[in-house]
Design an enzyme around this catalytic site. Sequence first.
Site, PDB file in Angstrom:
ATOM      1  N   ASP A 134      -0.147   5.143   0.862  1.00 23.87           N
ATOM      2  CA  ASP A 134      -0.347   6.171   2.027  1.00 23.87           C
ATOM      3  C   ASP A 134      -0.537   5.527   3.390  1.00 23.87           C
ATOM      4  OD1 ASP A 134      -0.552   8.519   0.552  1.00 23.87           O
ATOM      5  OD2 ASP A 134      -2.511   8.407   0.228  1.00 23.87           O
TER       6      ASP A 134
ATOM      7  N   ASP B 200       1.003  -1.393  -0.057  1.00 22.73           N
ATOM      8  CA  ASP B 200      -0.060  -0.009  -0.110  1.00 22.73           C
ATOM      9  C   ASP B 200       0.838   1.198  -0.147  1.00 22.73           C
ATOM     10  OD1 ASP B 200      -2.288   1.819   0.429  1.00 22.73           O
ATOM     11  OD2 ASP B 200      -1.556   1.882   2.459  1.00 22.73           O
TER      12      ASP B 200
END
Length: 219
Positions: free
Chosen positions: A10, A8
């Site tokens: 953020d 991922d």
Amino acid sequence: MTRLAVFDCDGTLADGQANVCTAMALAFADAGLPTPDARQVRRIVGLSLPQAVAQLVPYSTPDLHEAVAEGYKQHFRAMRVDGRLREEPLFPGIGDALVALLDQGWRLGVATGKSDRGLRLLLDHHRIAHHFVTLQTADRHPSKPHPAMLHAAIAEVGGAPDKTVMIGDTGFDMAMARTAGARAIGVEWGYHPPHELTAAGADRLCADAALLPALLEMP
């Protein structure tokens, strides 16, 4: 068989929450809505924009969700153009962990709620784009926890779910991994607390990016 580690963005690779909170508050103001609680905004990072807005104002209509999402995009672009964006720093140890994983033979990817443009700008800014062989974003896929991003990443590199690890900081990442048949590692430096990552299906938790290379080698 190809071993694929998908990150991922953020909350996992970089800390982009300050910019997200500012742009969301401006979009809510445009729509005549009260300023959302920053803690709640941080919790929806990782979802596609319309779904994220729907979680913040579930009592509203899909049309309003879309309008606020579009307002968010416009404010975020304006912040970038006029220099108001705060730097989204990589979390400590991430750069070295990526290099170590490559040395161990892993191929690397990203699956994120960011746009293609936003992801590319961040990776280029930190000079780490060349580490990744597959980039999956909300521009081309349903929101997490739908497994489309992981399915596409695995197919793009000729991998397999049982040789794939999803590394993320939210329950959405963990649930996506479980649905796709991949392993799930939850990082503790992001936006969702460890107990939520475990409840959503994390196989292991990681408290320090420096530990990721060894953790991925564990069965």
